[in-house]
Scaffold this motif. Structure first.
Motif, short mmCIF file in Angstrom:
data_model
loop_
_atom_site.label_atom_id
_atom_site.label_comp_id
_atom_site.label_asym_id
_atom_site.label_seq_id
_atom_site.Cartn_x
_atom_site.Cartn_y
_atom_site.Cartn_z
N THR B 139 39.71 46.62 49.04
CA THR B 139 39.19 45.33 49.07
C THR B 139 40.10 44.38 48.68
O THR B 139 40.85 44.44 47.57
N GLY B 140 40.11 43.12 49.31
CA GLY B 140 41.21 42.12 48.99
C GLY B 140 40.77 41.36 47.69
O GLY B 140 39.58 41.77 47.14
N PRO B 141 41.52 41.27 47.07
CA PRO B 141 41.24 40.55 45.43
C PRO B 141 40.44 39.26 45.37
O PRO B 141 39.42 39.46 44.52
N PHE B 142 40.21 38.64 46.45
CA PHE B 142 39.21 37.57 46.20
C PHE B 142 37.82 37.98 46.47
O PHE B 142 37.25 37.72 45.84
N THR B 143 37.88 38.79 47.40
CA THR B 143 36.51 39.32 47.84
C THR B 143 36.06 40.34 46.75
O THR B 143 34.84 40.03 46.22
N LEU B 144 36.82 40.99 45.88
CA LEU B 144 36.67 41.60 44.75
C LEU B 144 36.28 40.87 43.67
O LEU B 144 35.29 41.11 42.93
N GLU B 160 36.49 26.28 35.27
CA GLU B 160 37.28 27.26 34.29
C GLU B 160 38.29 28.02 35.26
O GLU B 160 38.30 29.04 35.47
N PRO B 161 39.19 27.24 35.85
CA PRO B 161 40.22 27.93 36.75
C PRO B 161 40.98 29.12 35.88
O PRO B 161 41.18 29.96 36.64
N GLU B 162 41.30 28.72 34.57
CA GLU B 162 42.07 29.87 34.11
C GLU B 162 41.10 31.32 33.89
O GLU B 162 41.89 32.28 34.06
N GLN B 163 39.84 31.11 33.85
CA GLN B 163 38.98 32.41 34.07
C GLN B 163 39.20 33.15 35.43
O GLN B 163 39.20 34.13 35.65
N VAL B 164 39.38 32.33 36.41
CA VAL B 164 39.27 32.96 37.80
C VAL B 164 40.41 33.46 37.93
O VAL B 164 40.86 34.56 38.49
N HIS B 165 41.84 32.93 37.38
CA HIS B 165 42.95 33.47 37.46
C HIS B 165 43.04 34.87 36.70
O HIS B 165 43.60 35.64 37.10
N LYS B 166 42.40 34.64 35.63
CA LYS B 166 42.32 36.01 34.90
C LYS B 166 41.59 37.24 35.51
O LYS B 166 42.11 38.35 35.74
N LEU B 167 40.56 36.89 36.21
CA LEU B 167 39.69 37.69 37.16
C LEU B 167 40.60 38.21 38.30
O LEU B 167 40.75 39.39 38.68
N MET B 168 41.47 37.22 39.02
CA MET B 168 42.11 37.60 40.21
C MET B 168 43.39 38.55 39.62
O MET B 168 43.95 39.36 40.37
N ALA B 206 46.32 28.98 48.22
CA ALA B 206 47.63 28.81 47.73
C ALA B 206 47.49 29.15 46.13
O ALA B 206 48.37 29.74 45.54
N GLU B 207 46.59 28.34 45.54
CA GLU B 207 46.37 28.55 44.13
C GLU B 207 45.68 29.89 43.48
O GLU B 207 46.23 30.42 42.73
N PHE B 208 44.56 30.16 44.22
CA PHE B 208 44.01 31.35 43.56
C PHE B 208 44.01 32.77 44.24
O PHE B 208 43.61 33.68 43.79
N VAL B 209 44.57 32.68 45.36
CA VAL B 209 44.74 33.98 46.31
C VAL B 209 46.27 34.38 46.52
O VAL B 209 46.50 35.28 46.19
N ALA B 210 47.06 33.41 46.98
CA ALA B 210 48.31 33.72 47.33
C ALA B 210 49.04 34.58 46.71
O ALA B 210 49.81 35.59 46.71
N PRO B 211 49.34 34.21 45.12
CA PRO B 211 50.27 34.78 44.19
C PRO B 211 49.78 36.32 44.18
O PRO B 211 50.72 37.22 44.13
N TYR B 212 48.41 36.48 44.12
CA TYR B 212 48.04 38.02 43.79
C TYR B 212 48.09 38.69 45.02
O TYR B 212 48.63 39.94 44.84
N ILE B 239 45.31 31.00 57.92
CA ILE B 239 46.11 31.67 58.76
C ILE B 239 47.56 31.45 58.34
O ILE B 239 48.26 32.61 57.96
N GLU B 240 48.12 30.54 58.15
CA GLU B 240 49.24 30.09 57.78
C GLU B 240 49.33 30.49 56.51
O GLU B 240 50.36 31.10 56.10
N GLU B 241 48.56 30.23 55.50
CA GLU B 241 48.64 30.91 53.83
C GLU B 241 48.64 32.17 53.94
O GLU B 241 49.39 32.82 53.15
N MET B 242 48.12 32.93 54.72
CA MET B 242 47.86 34.23 54.89
C MET B 242 49.45 34.79 55.34
O MET B 242 49.85 35.71 54.67
N CYS B 243 49.92 34.35 56.37
CA CYS B 243 51.42 34.65 56.55
C CYS B 243 52.27 34.45 55.56
O CYS B 243 53.21 35.29 55.36
N LYS B 244 52.06 33.46 54.77
CA LYS B 244 53.29 33.07 53.74
C LYS B 244 53.15 34.37 52.60
O LYS B 244 54.15 34.28 51.77
N CYS B 245 52.01 34.95 52.48
CA CYS B 245 51.87 36.17 51.60
C CYS B 245 52.71 37.47 52.13
O CYS B 245 52.85 38.35 51.41
#
Lengths: 340, 451
Positions: B139-144, B160-168, B206-212, B239-245
């Motif tokens: 399961t991809g991290p954002f879907t999870l 609370e973006p920090e909370q989302v980052h912690k969850l990610m 780019a902010e919430f999905v890409a790094p993870y 699609i482009e952001e996905m490729c950048k991962c």
């Protein structure tokens, strides 16, 4: 014959007031002796809406397995819609999750029409939004904006929770996304049926309805409906201009009629809608009225005119279609035509 | 080159002799062995049996061991609602019910259905893993994250973006651990399936999905395995952001045009796969529709870094003949398939007298030049080559029509589109340039003494 069941989509994010709206709508419809069925599809909110809605004594079916517009789940959704076609209802509401992309609906509607032989009529979509969460969702949720774009009616609910300026900004955003939709401001999802254009304007143009169902909203800029479909106008001339094929091939009207019918058949495979007149002979023409694969061509005696128009609505995603139509017309019918 | 190597090469963006075929058989496998989806997803023996059956029926080059994006969520405390003809769905979100991030833990091999799923994966890899490529789907991290937090996540991204980052961060750990368990079980490719990224903007991606996601793919690659990023829904803007991962491959559904993805993916040297239409073609269409759709995908996809697959998990009730039709196309056996599937209804056709000295006859066997791109190009080439030529007859035979199938079989044509000159297959699945074709027609005319 039983009237067509009016099929209406309700979208909106969790907590916006969809279920309350549905309850209000159904209560209002019951007063008019109109019965409705409901399909509920909410992401992760099992049974609560379903139980709530059954209080109003309506057939309710729940679909909780993900978004119904997700391509892999369309089969189940389709089965449910079809199962409602036998029930004594006038309206079928589909309450869908805030995470459902309504643009997935077109394939399903086409299939529903095919399988139920036109027992349903898609009357449009209502998007319920809450004034207090509107801006956040607009910024963060792509599907939220797509739902607004897709809908005929956008309800701004809970307006008591924002100040006047905020409400105006919300309206501006909605207008930017969808300039044609009706906007209704309210609290507690309270509505008057007579407020709904969708309900009162019984005969919204076929073109608009079809337009709603097709195409990619991101594809082209321009007016809302033009974004989704391309309308090709074929102007044919009644033997005034030079035919492209030899006179011998067009020696009689029957030959011509066959050719035109064959053209329409081919065209129906790639178009959503074909409507208009094609000249046949001195005093007759063919009246064409096709929706999807359903072809209806009638021969009519009329006073001859110089030109006849055929309107063809196609998916504007496919840029080659227009060219294809021109080619088909010339190859099959062999009469000179102009395209707009 | 065996099937497995074909997939591995394509995933690594290499040239392949043909496009590998990877049907995403998930809950559909249950229908293949006559059980409902709920029973199937809870029984390792049935999963092994279902995938084996799909292998036998569809002759794939690769296949997922399981297609269920709820396994991790269930093991972390989400309750699921099972269905008879669909994968289960998440019914409750622990963080909506008062659980905090600290209460959630990374599931291991003993949690939830992991014992069943891992047992099945191991056995599938043992039985089929040397022949075809086995995908392990996580399961991809954002879907999870959405499963765990519920749709409140969209508000939290602002409040609370920090909370989302912690969850990610937690979801990344879960994804990496799950990937590790599947790789230990023997899978060749890890696919991170993250359909919910279609819901957000490229900036949020780019902010919430890409790094993870990037770290998940880095991990898989560091283990010497390959990875793919699956998405479904309208994720065109991402699609482009996905490729950048930097996954090896991306896979997408019919909501996005293949030309669009191919262009971006190839720029990032990422391979791509898709996107036979799940609803219109696979579920509702005919075998001919499936051949047509797959042919168009293969035409656009080409033979470098392309995997032919459905857009997503195939619907439970997908007709078997539709999938087999695609297999027949991939293996160049359309003629045999059509012959076996009784589409002919006893129709007989009479071939023209090709020895007739008065003309040269070109028969072009197509799916339909109006809807199949390669067929269209072939017909255009034929018309261009024949322009101004006398004593040449051109006939298009569309195998949507039974007569055309009968004719195809009589002419001995195996692939589509094919040009036959005077009854002999001359150009098979190759669109000749106009001068080459003119030359061949000229030879045929010379033989008959025609001008």
């Amino acid at each position: 014959m039983k009237n067509k069941i009016k099929f209406c989509l309700l979208t909106g994010f969790l907590g916006a007031g969809k279920t309350t709206l549905l309850k209000n709508l159904i209560n209002a419809l019951i007063k008019d002796n109109i019965r409705a069925g409901i399909i509920v599809n909410e992401f992760g909110k099992v049974s609560i809406d379903g139980i709530f809605l059954s209080e109003v004594h309506t057939d309710v079916v729940e679909l909780n397995n993900g978004s119904i517009f997700c391509k892999c789940l369309s089969g189940t959704f389709l089965d449910q819609i079809i199962s409602f076609s036998d029930k004594p209802i006038d309206y079928l509401f589909v309450e869908s999750t805030g995470l459902a992309d309504p643009y997935g609906l077109s394939d399903i509607i086409t299939e529903v029409e095919k399988r139920t032989k036109g027992q349903y009529e898609f009357v449009g979509a209502i998007c319920v939004t809450a004034a207090d969460t509107f801006m956040k969702l607009h910024k963060k949720l792509a599907t939220f904006n797509r739902q607004i774009k897709f809908s005929n009616v956008i309800l701004i609910n809970k307006i008591d929770k924002v100040v006047e300026d905020e409400l105006e900004s919300i309206k501006t955003v909605i207008r930017e996304i969808n300039k044609d939709a009706q906007i209704i401001c309210t609290t507690y999802s309270s509505i008057d049926l007579s407020e709904f254009n969708m309900y009162t304007e019984k005969d919204k143009s076929e073109q608009e309805k079809l337009a709603i169902l097709s195409g990619d909203p991101d594809a082209v800029e321009g007016s809302e409906f033009n974004k989704r479909v391309e309308t090709v106008l074929i102007r044919t001339f009644n033997d005034k201009a030079e035919p492209l094929v030899t006179a011998e091939m067009m020696r009689n009207d029957e030959e011509k009629e066959l050719r035109i019918k064959s053209f329409i058949e081919k065209l129906s495979e790639i178009s959503f809608r074909i409507k208009g007149f094609v000249a046949l002979g001195e005093d007759s023409s063919l009246v064409v009225n096709c929706t999807g694969n359903e072809i209806n061509i009638v021969k009519q005696i009329i006073t001859p005119r110089v030109s006849y128009e055929l309107v063809v609505i196609v998916d504007n995603d496919d840029k080659t279609l227009k060219h294809e139509i021109v080619e088909k017309w010339e190859n099959i019918v062999g009469i000179y035509a102009e395209f707009e | 080159m065996n099937s497995k190597q074909l997939v591995l090469n394509a995933i690594q963006n290499k040239e392949t002799e043909r496009a590998p075929w990877v049907p995403f058989v998930g809950c559909h496998a249950a229908s293949l062995i006559g059980v409902d989806a709920e029973t199937y997803f809870k029984d390792a023996d049935l999963i092994v049996k279902g995938v084996t059956k799909a292998y036998e029926e569809y002759r794939p080059d690769g296949i997922p061991a399981l297609f269920d994006l709820q396994v991790e969520a269930e093991a972390m405390g989400c309750s699921l609602k099972y269905a008879k003809e669909n994968p289960p769905s998440v019914a409750t979100h622990p963080m909506e019910e008062g659980k905090t991030l600290e209460d959630l833990k990374v599931p291991d091999a003993n949690d939830g259905r992991f014992p069943i799923v891992l047992d099945a994966t191991r056995r599938i890899c043992e039985a089929l893993g040397d022949k075809i490529a086995i995908y392990g789907l996580i399961t991809g991290p954002f879907t999870l994250a959405l499963h765990l937090m519920g749709s409140d996540i969209f508000f939290q991204m602002i409040d609370e973006p920090e909370q989302v980052h912690k969850l990610m961060e937690l979801c990344e750990k879960v994804a990496i651990n799950t990937a590790k368990m599947y790789m230990d079980a023997g899978v060749d490719i890890i696919a991170s399936v993250d359909p919910m990224v279609s819901q957000i903007s490229p900036e949020d991606f780019a902010e919430f999905v890409a790094p993870y996601s990037t770290r998940i793919f880095d991990f898989v690659k560091s283990q010497g395995k390959l990875c793919s990023f699956f998405v479904c829904g309208n994720a065109k803007n991402n699609i482009e952001e996905m490729c950048k991962c930097k996954p090896n491959n991306i896979s997408f559904d019919e909501n996005i045009e293949m030309e669009f993805v191919k262009d971006i993916a190839q720029r990032y040297e990422v391979s791509f796969g898709g996107n036979i239409k799940l609803t219109v073609t696979m579920l509702f269409g005919t075998p001919a529709d499936n051949i047509n759709d797959a042919q168009n995908c293969m035409n656009t996809g080409g033979n470098k870094g392309f995997v032919l697959s459905p857009g997503c998990d195939m619907p439970f009730a997908t007709p078997v003949a539709n999938v087999k039709a695609v297999s027949s196309l991939v293996h160049g056996e359309i003629a045999d398939f059509l012959e076996d599937s009784n589409v002919l209804d006893g129709i007989e056709v009479e071939l023209p007298d090709y020895t007739d000295k008065s003309k040269v006859v070109l028969d072009v066997i197509t799916l339909d030049s109006a809807s199949c791109a390669p067929c269209q190009y072939m017909m255009e080439a034929v018309y261009a080559a024949c322009e101004g030529l006398e004593n040449v007859e051109v006939n298009e035979h569309k195998i949507k029509e039974k007569e055309a199938v009968a004719r195809m079989l009589k002419l001995g044509v195996k692939n589509i589109p094919t040009i036959c000159i005077d009854g002999e297959p001359a150009f098979i699945s190759i669109i000749p340039d106009v001068s080459t074709l003119k030359g061949r027609i000229g030879e045929a005319k010379d033989k008959k003494g025609l001008k």
